[in-house]
Design a protein around this motif. Structure first.
Motif, PDB file in Angstrom:
ATOM      1  N   ARG A   1      88.018  -0.851  83.831  1.00 44.85           N
ATOM      2  CA  ARG A   1      89.250  -1.130  82.613  1.00 44.85           C
ATOM      3  C   ARG A   1      89.474   0.242  81.474  1.00 44.85           C
ATOM      4  O   ARG A   1      90.464   0.365  81.363  1.00 44.85           O
ATOM      5  N   GLN A   2      88.263   0.232  81.058  1.00 45.50           N
ATOM      6  CA  GLN A   2      88.215   1.292  79.936  1.00 45.50           C
ATOM      7  C   GLN A   2      88.145   2.571  80.306  1.00 45.50           C
ATOM      8  O   GLN A   2      88.212   3.709  79.766  1.00 45.50           O
ATOM      9  N   ARG A   3      87.933   3.135  81.645  1.00 50.18           N
ATOM     10  CA  ARG A   3      88.018   4.041  82.427  1.00 50.18           C
ATOM     11  C   ARG A   3      86.577   4.933  81.909  1.00 50.18           C
ATOM     12  O   ARG A   3      86.532   5.979  81.598  1.00 50.18           O
ATOM     13  N   TYR A   4      85.442   4.039  81.674  1.00 55.92           N
ATOM     14  CA  TYR A   4      84.026   4.782  81.656  1.00 55.92           C
ATOM     15  C   TYR A   4      83.537   5.388  82.646  1.00 55.92           C
ATOM     16  O   TYR A   4      83.799   5.019  83.779  1.00 55.92           O
ATOM     17  N   VAL A   5      83.088   6.441  82.540  1.00 53.07           N
ATOM     18  CA  VAL A   5      82.077   7.428  83.545  1.00 53.07           C
ATOM     19  C   VAL A   5      80.742   7.176  83.313  1.00 53.07           C
ATOM     20  O   VAL A   5      80.424   7.294  82.034  1.00 53.07           O
ATOM     21  N   THR A   6      80.095   6.682  84.218  1.00 53.29           N
ATOM     22  CA  THR A   6      78.546   6.574  83.951  1.00 53.29           C
ATOM     23  C   THR A   6      78.065   7.605  85.067  1.00 53.29           C
ATOM     24  O   THR A   6      78.302   7.741  86.375  1.00 53.29           O
ATOM     25  N   TYR A   7      76.827   8.076  84.652  1.00 50.08           N
ATOM     26  CA  TYR A   7      75.869   9.079  85.326  1.00 50.08           C
ATOM     27  C   TYR A   7      74.571   9.237  84.995  1.00 50.08           C
ATOM     28  O   TYR A   7      74.291   9.296  83.672  1.00 50.08           O
ATOM     29  N   PRO A   8      73.827   9.489  85.627  1.00 52.02           N
ATOM     30  CA  PRO A   8      72.247   9.344  85.386  1.00 52.02           C
ATOM     31  C   PRO A   8      72.091  10.899  84.940  1.00 52.02           C
ATOM     32  O   PRO A   8      72.540  11.847  85.440  1.00 52.02           O
ATOM     33  N   ARG A   9      70.978  11.005  84.139  1.00 52.25           N
ATOM     34  CA  ARG A   9      70.054  12.091  83.813  1.00 52.25           C
ATOM     35  C   ARG A   9      68.775  12.084  83.837  1.00 52.25           C
ATOM     36  O   ARG A   9      68.287  10.866  83.272  1.00 52.25           O
ATOM     37  N   MET A  10      68.267  13.212  84.147  1.00 50.64           N
ATOM     38  CA  MET A  10      66.509  13.072  84.069  1.00 50.64           C
ATOM     39  C   MET A  10      66.179  13.341  82.730  1.00 50.64           C
ATOM     40  O   MET A  10      66.471  14.341  82.235  1.00 50.64           O
ATOM     41  N   ARG A  11      65.309  12.618  82.329  1.00 44.83           N
ATOM     42  CA  ARG A  11      64.555  12.805  81.088  1.00 44.83           C
ATOM     43  C   ARG A  11      63.235  13.391  81.251  1.00 44.83           C
ATOM     44  O   ARG A  11      62.647  13.555  82.584  1.00 44.83           O
ATOM     45  N   ALA A  12      62.607  14.117  80.212  1.00 39.39           N
ATOM     46  CA  ALA A  12      61.490  14.793  80.566  1.00 39.39           C
ATOM     47  C   ALA A  12      60.340  13.542  80.989  1.00 39.39           C
ATOM     48  O   ALA A  12      60.363  12.517  80.616  1.00 39.39           O
ATOM     49  N   GLY A  13      59.569  13.958  81.910  1.00 36.75           N
ATOM     50  CA  GLY A  13      58.679  12.938  82.582  1.00 36.75           C
ATOM     51  C   GLY A  13      59.246  12.379  83.665  1.00 36.75           C
ATOM     52  O   GLY A  13      58.486  11.589  84.364  1.00 36.75           O
ATOM     53  N   GLY A  14      60.578  12.857  84.074  1.00 36.49           N
ATOM     54  CA  GLY A  14      60.872  12.324  85.413  1.00 36.49           C
ATOM     55  C   GLY A  14      61.656  10.974  85.058  1.00 36.49           C
ATOM     56  O   GLY A  14      61.972  10.438  86.346  1.00 36.49           O
ATOM     57  N   LYS A  15      61.814  10.068  83.878  1.00 39.15           N
ATOM     58  CA  LYS A  15      62.369   8.998  83.937  1.00 39.15           C
ATOM     59  C   LYS A  15      64.034   9.183  83.814  1.00 39.15           C
ATOM     60  O   LYS A  15      64.478  10.452  83.401  1.00 39.15           O
ATOM     61  N   VAL A  16      64.679   8.236  84.332  1.00 35.47           N
ATOM     62  CA  VAL A  16      66.137   8.469  84.491  1.00 35.47           C
ATOM     63  C   VAL A  16      66.769   7.467  83.373  1.00 35.47           C
ATOM     64  O   VAL A  16      66.380   6.420  82.863  1.00 35.47           O
ATOM     65  N   GLU A  17      67.777   8.277  82.614  1.00 37.00           N
ATOM     66  CA  GLU A  17      68.606   7.325  81.915  1.00 37.00           C
ATOM     67  C   GLU A  17      69.974   7.563  82.250  1.00 37.00           C
ATOM     68  O   GLU A  17      70.495   8.551  82.778  1.00 37.00           O
ATOM     69  N   TRP A  18      70.791   6.415  81.879  1.00 38.42           N
ATOM     70  CA  TRP A  18      72.175   6.511  82.236  1.00 38.42           C
ATOM     71  C   TRP A  18      72.883   6.576  81.033  1.00 38.42           C
ATOM     72  O   TRP A  18      72.858   6.208  79.775  1.00 38.42           O
ATOM     73  N   LEU A  19      74.054   7.599  80.977  1.00 37.47           N
ATOM     74  CA  LEU A  19      75.063   7.687  80.016  1.00 37.47           C
ATOM     75  C   LEU A  19      76.211   7.161  80.548  1.00 37.47           C
ATOM     76  O   LEU A  19      76.624   7.170  81.588  1.00 37.47           O
ATOM     77  N   ALA A  20      76.655   6.552  79.633  1.00 35.63           N
ATOM     78  CA  ALA A  20      78.277   5.678  79.733  1.00 35.63           C
ATOM     79  C   ALA A  20      79.243   6.721  78.727  1.00 35.63           C
ATOM     80  O   ALA A  20      78.743   6.996  77.543  1.00 35.63           O
ATOM     81  N   GLU A  21      80.208   7.352  79.333  1.00 34.11           N
ATOM     82  CA  GLU A  21      81.088   8.145  78.735  1.00 34.11           C
ATOM     83  C   GLU A  21      82.705   7.903  78.665  1.00 34.11           C
ATOM     84  O   GLU A  21      83.042   7.427  79.653  1.00 34.11           O
TER      85      GLU A  21
END
Length: 116
Positions: A61-81
């Motif tokens: 509804r709010q038209r947010y985009v979510t996508y993953p990004r690799m952090r140092a050490g290989g962990k994945v974090e998610w961004l909502a924009e």
């Protein structure tokens, strides 16, 4: 409190407020949860930070985009924009995409700081 630090029942509470709901944080037996009063159902446990059935419709509804990004050490974090909102642009990050979406919704309505 900084919105980027909200989690658990406190985050769920602020999302409920951002969504226009009457909410409160309940505590019992060392647990915390957000409770809202839904007119057609009654009191329910509201947990968008852990439930795709609640978080996904908010993001859509709010038209947010979510996508993953690799952090140092290989962990994945998610961004909502909120790229497609002409009145608000923000990004929130967490290991959970649901938490990032929830934080972004709170920031969109209340700004980057909320009352403790």
């Amino acid at each position: 409190m900084n919105v980027s630090e909200l989690s658990g029942a406190q985050l769920d509470y602020w999302v409920a407020k951002a969504e226009g709901m009457d909410a409160e944080v309940k505590r019992a037996c060392g647990m915390e949860w957000c409770q809202v009063d839904v007119q057609s159902v009654g009191l329910i446990h509201y947990q968008p930070s852990d439930d795709w059935h609640i978080a996904a419709p908010i993001a859509e509804r709010q038209r947010y985009v979510t996508y993953p990004r690799m952090r140092a050490g290989g962990k994945v974090e998610w961004l909502a924009e909120s790229q497609l909102n002409p009145e608000f642009h923000g990004i929130m990050v967490d290991e959970s995409p649901k938490v990032a979406i929830c934080r972004l919704r709170v920031a969109e309505v209340f700004g980057l700081e909320v009352a403790d």
